[in-house]
Motif scaffolding. Structure first.
Motif, mmCIF file in Angstrom:
data_model
loop_
_atom_site.group_PDB
_atom_site.id
_atom_site.type_symbol
_atom_site.label_atom_id
_atom_site.label_comp_id
_atom_site.label_asym_id
_atom_site.label_seq_id
_atom_site.Cartn_x
_atom_site.Cartn_y
_atom_site.Cartn_z
ATOM 1 N N ASP A 120 0.873 -1.181 0.000
ATOM 2 C CA ASP A 120 0.000 0.000 0.000
ATOM 3 C C ASP A 120 0.912 1.233 0.000
ATOM 4 O OD1 ASP A 120 -1.812 2.015 0.361
ATOM 5 O OD2 ASP A 120 -2.773 1.144 2.119
ATOM 6 N N HIS A 121 0.807 2.010 -1.072
ATOM 7 C CA HIS A 121 1.685 3.179 -1.228
ATOM 8 C C HIS A 121 1.039 4.479 -0.750
ATOM 9 C CE1 HIS A 121 4.364 0.700 -3.710
ATOM 10 N NE2 HIS A 121 3.267 0.228 -4.290
ATOM 11 N N GLY A 122 -0.220 4.418 -0.347
ATOM 12 C CA GLY A 122 -0.916 5.649 -0.023
ATOM 13 C C GLY A 122 -1.381 6.346 -1.287
ATOM 14 N N TYR A 123 -2.094 7.445 -1.116
ATOM 15 C CA TYR A 123 -2.623 8.217 -2.245
ATOM 16 C C TYR A 123 -3.469 7.347 -3.179
ATOM 17 C CZ TYR A 123 0.895 11.564 -0.704
ATOM 18 O OH TYR A 123 1.672 12.425 0.062
ATOM 19 N N GLY A 124 -4.024 6.256 -2.653
ATOM 20 C CA GLY A 124 -4.908 5.383 -3.436
ATOM 21 C C GLY A 124 -4.190 4.316 -4.245
ATOM 22 N N TYR A 125 -2.848 4.206 -4.148
ATOM 23 C CA TYR A 125 -2.092 3.239 -4.943
ATOM 24 C C TYR A 125 -1.790 1.972 -4.147
ATOM 25 C CZ TYR A 125 -1.181 7.076 -8.198
ATOM 26 O OH TYR A 125 -1.323 8.109 -9.088
ATOM 27 N N VAL A 126 -2.046 0.803 -4.785
ATOM 28 C CA VAL A 126 -1.687 -0.505 -4.246
ATOM 29 C C VAL A 126 -1.055 -1.304 -5.381
ATOM 30 C CG1 VAL A 126 -2.518 -2.668 -3.250
ATOM 31 C CG2 VAL A 126 -3.521 -0.495 -2.512
ATOM 32 N N THR A 127 0.067 -1.998 -5.111
ATOM 33 C CA THR A 127 0.706 -2.845 -6.127
ATOM 34 C C THR A 127 0.819 -4.271 -5.601
ATOM 35 O OG1 THR A 127 2.912 -2.211 -5.309
ATOM 36 C CG2 THR A 127 2.029 -0.981 -7.185
ATOM 37 N N ARG A 128 0.782 -5.233 -6.560
ATOM 38 C CA ARG A 128 0.900 -6.666 -6.211
ATOM 39 C C ARG A 128 1.961 -7.313 -7.105
ATOM 40 N NH1 ARG A 128 -4.603 -5.526 -6.408
ATOM 41 N NH2 ARG A 128 -5.583 -5.493 -4.345
ATOM 42 N N TYR A 129 2.743 -8.208 -6.511
ATOM 43 C CA TYR A 129 3.843 -8.887 -7.199
ATOM 44 C C TYR A 129 3.671 -10.387 -6.940
ATOM 45 C CZ TYR A 129 5.461 -4.101 -6.351
ATOM 46 O OH TYR A 129 5.543 -2.730 -6.246
ATOM 47 N N ALA A 130 3.290 -11.157 -7.981
ATOM 48 C CA ALA A 130 2.904 -12.560 -7.791
ATOM 49 C C ALA A 130 3.892 -13.537 -8.433
ATOM 50 C CB ALA A 130 1.510 -12.784 -8.359
ATOM 51 N N HIS A 131 3.756 -14.829 -8.028
ATOM 52 C CA HIS A 131 4.520 -15.974 -8.548
ATOM 53 C C HIS A 131 5.985 -15.945 -8.131
ATOM 54 C CE1 HIS A 131 0.928 -16.659 -10.830
ATOM 55 N NE2 HIS A 131 1.145 -15.663 -11.702
ATOM 56 N N ALA A 132 6.309 -15.270 -7.027
ATOM 57 C CA ALA A 132 7.700 -15.169 -6.592
ATOM 58 C C ALA A 132 8.216 -16.514 -6.082
ATOM 59 C CB ALA A 132 7.822 -14.111 -5.503
ATOM 60 N N SER A 133 9.524 -16.687 -6.243
ATOM 61 C CA SER A 133 10.155 -17.902 -5.714
ATOM 62 C C SER A 133 10.588 -17.711 -4.260
ATOM 63 C CB SER A 133 11.373 -18.288 -6.569
ATOM 64 O OG SER A 133 12.340 -17.233 -6.541
ATOM 65 N N ARG A 134 10.884 -16.464 -3.898
ATOM 66 C CA ARG A 134 11.345 -16.178 -2.545
ATOM 67 C C ARG A 134 10.935 -14.758 -2.173
ATOM 68 N NH1 ARG A 134 17.707 -15.870 -0.588
ATOM 69 N NH2 ARG A 134 17.286 -15.494 1.649
ATOM 70 N N LEU A 135 10.523 -14.577 -0.915
ATOM 71 C CA LEU A 135 10.121 -13.258 -0.426
ATOM 72 C C LEU A 135 11.208 -12.696 0.496
ATOM 73 C CD1 LEU A 135 6.367 -13.980 0.451
ATOM 74 C CD2 LEU A 135 7.333 -13.197 -1.717
ATOM 75 N N HIS A 136 11.458 -11.383 0.380
ATOM 76 C CA HIS A 136 12.495 -10.736 1.204
ATOM 77 C C HIS A 136 11.918 -9.725 2.195
ATOM 78 C CE1 HIS A 136 15.849 -12.415 -1.104
ATOM 79 N NE2 HIS A 136 15.148 -12.131 -2.211
ATOM 80 N N VAL A 137 10.605 -9.584 2.225
ATOM 81 C CA VAL A 137 9.974 -8.628 3.142
ATOM 82 C C VAL A 137 8.870 -9.329 3.912
ATOM 83 C CG1 VAL A 137 10.514 -6.575 1.765
ATOM 84 C CG2 VAL A 137 8.418 -7.870 1.299
ATOM 85 N N ARG A 138 8.373 -8.646 4.924
ATOM 86 C CA ARG A 138 7.286 -9.184 5.737
ATOM 87 C C ARG A 138 6.200 -8.130 5.888
ATOM 88 N NH1 ARG A 138 11.444 -7.621 8.859
ATOM 89 N NH2 ARG A 138 11.007 -6.201 10.611
ATOM 90 N N SER A 139 5.032 -8.533 6.312
ATOM 91 C CA SER A 139 3.913 -7.599 6.482
ATOM 92 C C SER A 139 4.254 -6.533 7.519
ATOM 93 C CB SER A 139 2.652 -8.362 6.915
ATOM 94 O OG SER A 139 2.241 -9.253 5.909
ATOM 95 N N GLY A 140 3.856 -5.280 7.228
ATOM 96 C CA GLY A 140 4.124 -4.168 8.132
ATOM 97 C C GLY A 140 5.420 -3.446 7.850
ATOM 98 N N GLN A 141 6.267 -4.006 6.997
ATOM 99 C CA GLN A 141 7.559 -3.387 6.707
ATOM 100 C C GLN A 141 7.384 -2.236 5.718
ATOM 101 O OE1 GLN A 141 10.537 -6.248 5.565
ATOM 102 N NE2 GLN A 141 11.913 -4.697 4.691
ATOM 103 N N THR A 142 8.153 -1.183 5.922
ATOM 104 C CA THR A 142 8.149 -0.034 5.009
ATOM 105 C C THR A 142 9.295 -0.183 4.015
ATOM 106 O OG1 THR A 142 7.206 1.418 6.688
ATOM 107 C CG2 THR A 142 8.296 2.469 4.836
ATOM 108 N N VAL A 143 9.004 0.049 2.743
ATOM 109 C CA VAL A 143 10.015 -0.089 1.697
ATOM 110 C C VAL A 143 10.059 1.175 0.854
ATOM 111 C CG1 VAL A 143 9.799 -2.604 1.592
ATOM 112 C CG2 VAL A 143 8.359 -1.170 0.119
ATOM 113 N N ASP A 144 11.185 1.405 0.195
ATOM 114 C CA ASP A 144 11.350 2.518 -0.735
ATOM 115 C C ASP A 144 11.327 1.990 -2.158
ATOM 116 O OD1 ASP A 144 11.632 4.560 1.188
ATOM 117 O OD2 ASP A 144 13.727 3.963 1.520
ATOM 118 N N ARG A 145 11.157 2.921 -3.107
ATOM 119 C CA ARG A 145 11.243 2.520 -4.507
ATOM 120 C C ARG A 145 12.618 1.898 -4.781
ATOM 121 N NH1 ARG A 145 10.128 7.132 -6.941
ATOM 122 N NH2 ARG A 145 7.978 6.632 -7.534
#
Length: 309
Positions: free
Chosen positions: A243-268
């Motif tokens: 959830d990026h705010g300002y009404g934007y949400v992005t989804r990234y599917a079919h990954a082999s491995r995840l490097h983040v967890r729920s609640g974490q803040t990320v940058d571009r």
């Protein structure tokens, strides 16, 4: 009644004879009155002369003070002219900031924000009686000061508005998904209907597919907060949702491995996962979706020149 008389005798120290004079009491009183009158007139003239000299000295002092005051007012006017030039330069920069921020131009008449006529307080009225020329200078300087204060206040408000808008726009831009999240080639575009290679039926394709090797980095398309990182049972496999705010949400599917967890803040550009083939897919690729105000839209509408960080 016989009139009283006085005898005055002059006795010399040598052998000359004694001289005597007889005067009446009336003559003595007249002489004394004349002497007193002379003393009074002399005192009056002396006092008048001292007062006149005092006023002359006072007037000279006032003239000197007025000249000094006029000189100080002239110096203040020169400093105000320099301040006026500085405000004019800042006004040009403010107009440029408003253009960058996308704000409307301020009307020139509003920029000038003139003030009313001269004041009529007691000090000004007294000065006007004593020295009209200096009074006019003081009144003009007062009007100019008021105008500069109002222009400066308007400039500060305008700059605050422009800078706040630019900062808000900058934050919005940082939260807008403007990059392709993986390095590969587009194998499928956003479409209202598409033939599914696994299900072998036609249905909407709500994102784009980027074909890439397993393990290729998947990057966050913008700054935001991870709201889901795990396995989805709807065929998306391992997926990250941001959830990026300002009404934007992005989804990234079919990954082999995840490097983040729920609640974490990320940058571009933050690595959030690796390309894989989990879920309902015919081969390794990234399925990437963008949602704007609750409606899924074509991600390529936001990508700037196929940019990668």
């Amino acid at each position: 009644m016989p009139q009283s008389r006085w005898t005055l005798m002059l006795v010399p120290h040598d052998n000359e004879r004694v001289r005597s004079f007889q005067v009446s009491g009336k003559s003595i009183r007249a002489a004394l009155s004349a002497v007193l009158m002379g003393v009074l007139l002399l005192g009056t003239f002396a006092i008048a002369f001292v007062v006149k000299q005092s006023k002359h000295v006072q007037n000279a002092s006032l003239r000197a003070e007025n000249a000094a005051l006029a000189s100080e007012v002239d110096q203040i006017r020169e400093q105000m002219e320099a301040l006026d030039a500085s405000i004019a330069a800042l006004t040009e920069k403010d107009e440029q900031l408003r253009v960058v921020a996308g704000l409307p131009e301020i009307d020139p008449d509003v920029r000038r924000v003139g003030v009313g006529g001269p004041g009529s307080n007691g000090t000004s009225a007294a000065l006007a009686r004593l020295n009209p020329r200096v009074n006019r200078k003081v009144e003009t300087a007062g009007q100019d000061v008021n105008a500069l204060l109002r222009r400066a206040a308007l400039l500060r408000t305008s700059m605050d508005e422009a800078l706040t808008t630019i900062e808000r726009n900058r934050e919005r831009m940082a939260s807008t998904p403007t990059i392709l999240p993986a390095n590969g080639h587009l194998s499928s575009l956003f479409s209202g209907t598409r033939y599914h290679p696994v299900l072998r039926i036609s249905r909407p394709h709500k994102g784009i597919d980027i074909a890439a090797r397993v393990g290729e980095p998947i990057l966050a398309a913008a700054r935001g907060r991870v709201v889901f990182a795990g396995n989805k049972s709807n065929g998306y496999g391992n997926m990250v949702e941001i959830d990026h705010g300002y009404g934007y949400v992005t989804r990234y599917a079919h990954a082999s491995r995840l490097h983040v967890r729920s609640g974490q803040t990320v940058d571009r550009g933050t690595r959030i996962a690796d390309v894989g083939a989990t879920g309902l897919t015919s081969g390794p690729h990234l399925h990437y979706e963008v949602e704007q105000n609750g409606r899924q839209v074509d991600p390529l509408n936001f990508v700037i020149g196929d940019a990668l960080p």
